[in-house]
Design a protein around this motif. Structure first.
Motif, PDB file in Angstrom:
ATOM      1  N   ARG A 279       0.837  -1.266   0.160  1.00 45.39           N
ATOM      2  CA  ARG A 279      -0.017   0.068  -0.179  1.00 45.39           C
ATOM      3  C   ARG A 279       0.732   1.370  -0.232  1.00 45.39           C
ATOM      4  NH1 ARG A 279      -4.593   0.709   4.682  1.00 45.39           N
ATOM      5  NH2 ARG A 279      -5.086  -1.863   3.591  1.00 45.39           N
ATOM      6  N   ASP A 280       2.234   1.571   0.377  1.00 40.48           N
ATOM      7  CA  ASP A 280       3.305   2.612   0.687  1.00 40.48           C
ATOM      8  C   ASP A 280       3.423   2.975  -0.772  1.00 40.48           C
ATOM      9  OD1 ASP A 280       2.566   3.012   3.543  1.00 40.48           O
ATOM     10  OD2 ASP A 280       4.329   1.389   4.491  1.00 40.48           O
ATOM     11  N   LEU A 281       3.144   1.602  -1.551  1.00 40.38           N
ATOM     12  CA  LEU A 281       4.436   1.500  -2.656  1.00 40.38           C
ATOM     13  C   LEU A 281       3.622   2.795  -3.683  1.00 40.38           C
ATOM     14  CD1 LEU A 281       6.534  -1.765  -2.214  1.00 40.38           C
ATOM     15  CD2 LEU A 281       7.524   0.553  -2.615  1.00 40.38           C
ATOM     16  N   ARG A 282       2.038   1.293  -3.539  1.00 38.60           N
ATOM     17  CA  ARG A 282       1.566   2.240  -4.338  1.00 38.60           C
ATOM     18  C   ARG A 282       1.046   3.774  -4.546  1.00 38.60           C
ATOM     19  NH1 ARG A 282      -0.635  -2.017  -7.342  1.00 38.60           N
ATOM     20  NH2 ARG A 282      -2.450  -0.474  -7.968  1.00 38.60           N
ATOM     21  N   SER A 283       1.372   4.426  -3.149  1.00 36.53           N
ATOM     22  CA  SER A 283       1.129   5.877  -2.928  1.00 36.53           C
ATOM     23  C   SER A 283       2.310   6.672  -2.582  1.00 36.53           C
ATOM     24  CB  SER A 283       0.271   5.986  -1.763  1.00 36.53           C
ATOM     25  OG  SER A 283       1.112   5.912  -0.954  1.00 36.53           O
ATOM     26  N   PHE A 284       3.614   5.790  -3.384  1.00 39.66           N
ATOM     27  CA  PHE A 284       5.149   6.090  -3.280  1.00 39.66           C
ATOM     28  C   PHE A 284       5.349   7.197  -4.052  1.00 39.66           C
ATOM     29  CE2 PHE A 284       9.848   6.865  -1.852  1.00 39.66           C
ATOM     30  CZ  PHE A 284       9.442   6.207  -0.487  1.00 39.66           C
ATOM     31  N   GLY A 285       5.898   7.784  -4.404  1.00 40.18           N
ATOM     32  CA  GLY A 285       6.720   9.378  -4.994  1.00 40.18           C
ATOM     33  C   GLY A 285       5.977   9.768  -5.833  1.00 40.18           C
ATOM     34  N   GLY A 286       4.260   9.545  -5.982  1.00 36.15           N
ATOM     35  CA  GLY A 286       3.508  10.603  -6.375  1.00 36.15           C
ATOM     36  C   GLY A 286       2.492  11.069  -5.667  1.00 36.15           C
ATOM     37  N   ASN A 287       3.350  11.860  -4.692  1.00 33.40           N
ATOM     38  CA  ASN A 287       3.072  12.937  -4.107  1.00 33.40           C
ATOM     39  C   ASN A 287       2.658  13.829  -4.299  1.00 33.40           C
ATOM     40  OD1 ASN A 287       5.184  12.773  -3.262  1.00 33.40           O
ATOM     41  ND2 ASN A 287       5.147  12.450  -1.256  1.00 33.40           N
ATOM     42  N   PHE A 288       2.184  14.559  -5.287  1.00 30.87           N
ATOM     43  CA  PHE A 288       2.661  15.908  -5.945  1.00 30.87           C
ATOM     44  C   PHE A 288       1.655  16.694  -4.574  1.00 30.87           C
ATOM     45  CE2 PHE A 288       0.091  19.533  -8.329  1.00 30.87           C
ATOM     46  CZ  PHE A 288       1.719  19.891  -8.662  1.00 30.87           C
ATOM     47  N   GLN A 289       1.773  18.160  -4.561  1.00 26.13           N
ATOM     48  CA  GLN A 289       1.392  18.582  -3.117  1.00 26.13           C
ATOM     49  C   GLN A 289       1.272  19.915  -3.912  1.00 26.13           C
ATOM     50  OE1 GLN A 289       0.233  17.694  -0.227  1.00 26.13           O
ATOM     51  NE2 GLN A 289      -1.248  20.007  -0.478  1.00 26.13           N
ATOM     52  N   SER A 290      -0.600  20.390  -4.200  1.00 23.78           N
ATOM     53  CA  SER A 290      -0.835  21.095  -4.997  1.00 23.78           C
ATOM     54  C   SER A 290      -1.035  22.521  -3.898  1.00 23.78           C
ATOM     55  CB  SER A 290      -1.645  21.573  -5.066  1.00 23.78           C
ATOM     56  OG  SER A 290      -2.657  22.705  -5.485  1.00 23.78           O
TER      57      SER A 290
END
Length: 923
Positions: A279-290
């Protein structure tokens, strides 16, 4: 003996109570009180801080000092001359007021840097060594001891009740700011200061024109001896359990210089030590914060992947982890920063779950299911980031990240209703994320912010199910004899149009989901004066998805068979999908921000033009176009620098994705078949939130509270139709004709009394939803109440003990049931850690859990872990550890879950008793 005990009690009492309170007021030269001034008392003999404190909003301070002792009282405040005065205490309380004079020089930096806690504006600075006792090994061990900081059950770091957005080391992001990877790997002995950045904005140009109360980041300042040198540790271990030999190898190496950094993390173990879950890996790295607020439209690309179960030491009976991670940053000039990471992870685990399922629908038979799962996930991730700051007025950044996976799941299932089943799932999905932003200050009154995000995703899950069948007992017309002995899947097979003359129902589902989404917006900030500004925004969201799938049967002779379904409740059921879905949102809006005294008002609105259409099988076209006005409002009351109240209201629109509208049949599992609804409408909701935060260093207390109410119209729901007398269901999406409502709240209070930390909290939630079973409307209401309390010590030269207790009460009522279901969960725990003789570390944690239903015990289990570690002294390179996990040899854990479909008692088999010997070498 009695005399010795009395003398010991007397000596302890004397040490504890032979103190006085020294208080006073700190003001500036004009007589105004100074809030958050640092006040410390230095022991003139020991040459160390004996007591410290801060002034409140009225300038008051108080210190606890020993009687008949000489201290050097130092008071510092940025922009003022430091006060230094000697004090000889007496046997009674004492008081004195102080006046500070302005000074442009920053005096007292060396003394203030030794303060356990310092506040500078919105930044809270913790001196890490002030909260260590020697038993800490990683950053998370220190974070747990900081007032106002918590690590929640998901492993996220929370500050003042808000989840930390990112972690940086000396101002540089660590693995894209991932908080879990940082907390579990950064050595505690390398940490000098922990800076909590409240009201965080990584774009300095926007910090003065936005409300960032919900954003928090952490910056770790390294000790000087850890710079320009490799530091970290390497751990290796072996062990034994009842089932297998154990191994562990974990190198964690770090190199930091002002110009470039390099971090290497490796992990190879079968001890259940999972640093990053799937679950962590599927959300990792794509955490663009507007950097600008949400504009009211939510369209989230759903996960069309396979049904992985989250694995950890508390729910798996076998776990093997492999991880290789490399993170770097490079600053060739002061204006340009380059960074990135590469991660490869392989998680393989086995799980066994036994579920006793009580379905809400009285016509659906209850089931007893034994499920044994083996699953493997191999994942590669990368991220490359570029930030260019030409000057204060120009900032540009570009990031690209990707995730590539190869995943397998095999399940052997024994069902009381459906007999034996085998499931196999596999997938090789990938996701590419790109984001670009440019911030430009055109003048004293004008700021432009351009942000663009692009997602490209491809998922190809393939599903196989095999169910036993007796072809001689599936005649539906012979009610007196054969039907009583039908297989549990026979009626479902008839509805699905399967060939029922085979020894096995071999079902296959092949899917391909491609997603392409662009989100771009331009913000313009016009500064009216130092109290107000306008924010104009315009943007668009463009989304395109393709969904292709095929559901078919493999006969006993190996031939493919195309089913001919006749499912009730689904119009013209198909076994294939060929769906093209397009969505667009073009919007514009304005926000006005005004500061008036302690209040900051931000009213605003956005206007949207929506257009969605989906084409099914190349000929069926469904279109929907409409406009929407979405208001929003926020007001912040800043009572003090560390106390605020925030109220917000927002109306938003939720859109589904192609997975919910593709109308062909999809096999989600052996007992759940799904068909989408191409005519779905969007859901919209009203969201009201009230938050209170107080972090009071004067009396060492903190209070965080949150209340939220949400009302949703046209909620996307499902109509679940069970086959008569079976647990197999066919479902389709619908828009609920009635509004769903939810109310949630929580409060947390913390207080530190000398070296004793106390915390008490509570939560309350109410949810009212409408479900549809066999096309009949049911009202489902759930009420959850919880309380938790903890008390623990935080000594730096003595053992520490922490006691906690949590109780949760859940009540669920459903119009399909004659009686409500009520459960109570009790979960006490105790943690112990000690650093003895400057060489021996002892840690232990024990948890007990009991679930009661209607006053009777439903389940209970307890877990005990312990560690004994030896090193020659604090600076020793070598350390030897004896680690025991699940020392009580608990075989399984039982939990109770209540959904809108069923009440389930689930027994999860867990890792057995592990005892391992580990050796750690510290660089």
């Amino acid at each position: 003996m009695k005399k010795i005990i009395l003398i010991a009690i007397f000596m302890i009492s004397t040490g504890v109570f032979a103190q006085i309170e020294y208080s006073g007021i700190v003001k500036d030269s004009l007589g105004y009180p100074l809030e958050m001034a640092n006040v410390i008392a230095l022991d003139t003999v020991a040459k160390r801080i004996a007591s410290y404190g801060f002034t409140d909003s009225e300038g008051n301070f108080k210190l606890s000092l020993k009687i008949n002792t000489t201290y050097n009282i130092k008071i510092s405040y940025i922009g003022f001359k430091e006060i230094s005065a000697f004090l000889k205490t007496k046997t009674t309380n004492m008081s004195k007021n102080y006046t500070m004079s302005e000074d442009s020089m920053l005096d007292g930096i060396e003394i203030v840097s030794k303060m356990p806690i310092t506040i500078k504006g919105d930044t809270i600075i913790y001196n890490a060594d002030s909260f260590k006792n020697g038993s800490e090994r990683k950053l998370e061990d220190v974070l747990k001891k900081l007032p106002g900081v918590e690590i929640n059950a998901a492993g996220e770091i929370e500050v003042e009740g808000k989840v930390v957005e990112k972690i940086m080391i000396d101002g540089k992001e660590f693995f894209s700011g991932d908080t879990k990877l940082a907390a579990k790997n950064i050595p505690s002995n390398a940490v000098d200061k922990i800076q909590v950045l409240r009201n965080y904005s990584n774009v300095s140009q926007l910090s003065g024109v936005q409300n960032n109360q919900d954003r928090v980041a952490i910056n770790i300042k390294l000790k000087e001896g850890k710079k320009n040198f490799w530091f970290g540790d390497v751990t290796a271990g072996l062990g034994n359990s009842a089932d297998t030999d154990l191994y562990l190898f974990q190198p964690k190496l770090f190199y930091y210089t002002p110009k470039y950094t390099l971090n290497v993390i490796g992990d190879l173990n079968n001890l259940g030590d999972v640093v990053l879950s799937r679950r962590d890996l599927r959300s990792f790295g794509g955490n663009f914060q507007s950097q600008s607020p949400s504009n009211g439209t939510n369209i989230n690309i759903a996960d069309a992947g396979i049904g992985f179960l989250t694995a950890g030491a508390n729910n798996a009976n076998r776990i093997e982890t492999k991880l290789s991670a490399l993170n770097f940053s490079y600053s060739p000039t002061k204006k340009l920063d380059l960074s990135g990471f590469l991660i490869w992870s392989s998680n393989s685990n086995g799980q066994r779950n036994i579920s006793d399922i009580d379905y809400i629908d009285p016509n659906t038979p209850d089931d007893f299911v034994d499920n044994q799962t083996s699953q493997t996930s191999n994942t590669g991730l990368f991220r490359l980031s570029t930030t260019y700051k030409k000057d204060f007025n120009n900032q540009l950044s570009y990031n690209v990240s990707g995730r590539f996976s190869n995943e397998f799941v095999t399940e052997d299932i024994s069902s009381r209703v459906l007999s034996d089943i085998t499931e196999v799932e596999r997938a090789t999905p990938y996701t590419i994320n790109q984001d670009f932003s440019y911030f430009y200050t055109a003048g004293e009154k004008s700021i432009f912010a351009l942000e663009v995000k692009h997602i490209l995703q491809d998922e190809d899950p393939f599903y196989i199910a095999s169910l036993e069948n007796d072809p001689n007992n599936n005649n539906p017309n012979n009610l007196d004899t054969l039907e009583a002995f039908e297989d549990g899947f026979d009626d479902a097979a008839l509805s699905l149009g399967l060939d029922r003359s085979n020894q096995f129902y071999n079902l296959e589902q092949d899917r391909r989901v491609k997603s392409n989404q662009l989100d771009a917006k331009l913000d313009y900030y016009y500064i009216l004066n130092d109290k107000s500004n306008l924010n104009f925004v315009t943007g668009t969201i463009l989304s395109k998805q393709n969904f292709d799938s095929r559901f078919f049967q493999i006969l006993d002779n190996g031939a493919e068979f195309e089913p001919d379904p006749t499912i009730n409740g689904i119009d013209d059921p198909q076994t294939t999908n060929d769906t093209d879905y397009r969505f667009s949102d073009v919007y514009a809006g304005v926000r006005y921000r005004l500061k008036a005294g302690i209040f900051t008002f931000t009213p605003g609105f956005t206007v949207h033009a929506y257009n969605s259409n989906n084409t099914q099988y190349g000929t069926e076209i469904f279109k929907d176009s409409f406009a929407k006005f979405l208001p929003e409002f926020e007001v912040v009351a800043q009572f003090k620098r560390s106390e605020s109240l925030n109220f917000s209201y927002k109306q938003e629109v939720n859109f589904t994705d192609v997975n919910q509208i593709a109308r062909g049949i999809v096999a989600n599992s052996y007992n759940s078949f799904f068909s989408g609804n191409p005519g779905l409408l969007n859901a919209s909701f009203h969201n009201v939130t009230l938050r209170y935060s107080s972090f009071n260093l004067f009396n060492a207390s903190n209070v965080f509270a949150r209340v939220n109410y949400k009302k949703t119209t046209n909620q996307v729901n499902q109509n679940t139709i069970f086959e008569p007398g079976s647990v197999v269901s066919n479902s389709t999406t619908i828009n609920s004709p009635l509004d769903n409502e939810s109310f949630t709240s929580f409060i947390g209070l913390g207080k530190t009394i000398k070296k004793i930390r106390t915390r008490v909290g509570g939560n309350f939630s109410y949810n009212k939803t409408y479900q549809f079973i066999n096309s009949a409307e049911n009202t489902n209401e759930s009420l959850v109440r919880g309380m938790n309390a903890s008390i623990g010590t935080n000594f730096t030269k003595a053992p520490n003990v922490s006691l906690a207790y949590r109780v949760t009460l859940v009540a669920q009522s459903n119009s399909a049931r004659s009686a409500d279901i009520e459960t109570v969960t009790h979960a006490p725990s105790i943690d112990f850690d000690a650093y003895i003789w400057n060489s021996l570390t002892v840690t232990s944690d024990f948890t007990f859990n009991e679930v009661r239903r209607d006053g009777a015990a439903q389940s209970s289990f307890n877990i005990w872990n312990a560690k004994l570690a030896y090193r020659k002294d604090r600076d020793a390179k070598w350390e030897y550890e004896l680690v025991g996990n699940n020392l009580l040899a608990t075989g399984s854990q039982v939990n109770v879950s209540q959904s809108i479909i069923a009440f389930t008692v689930n027994e999860r088999f867990i890792l057995p008793r592990f005892v391992s010997l580990r050796v750690r070498y510290q660089l």
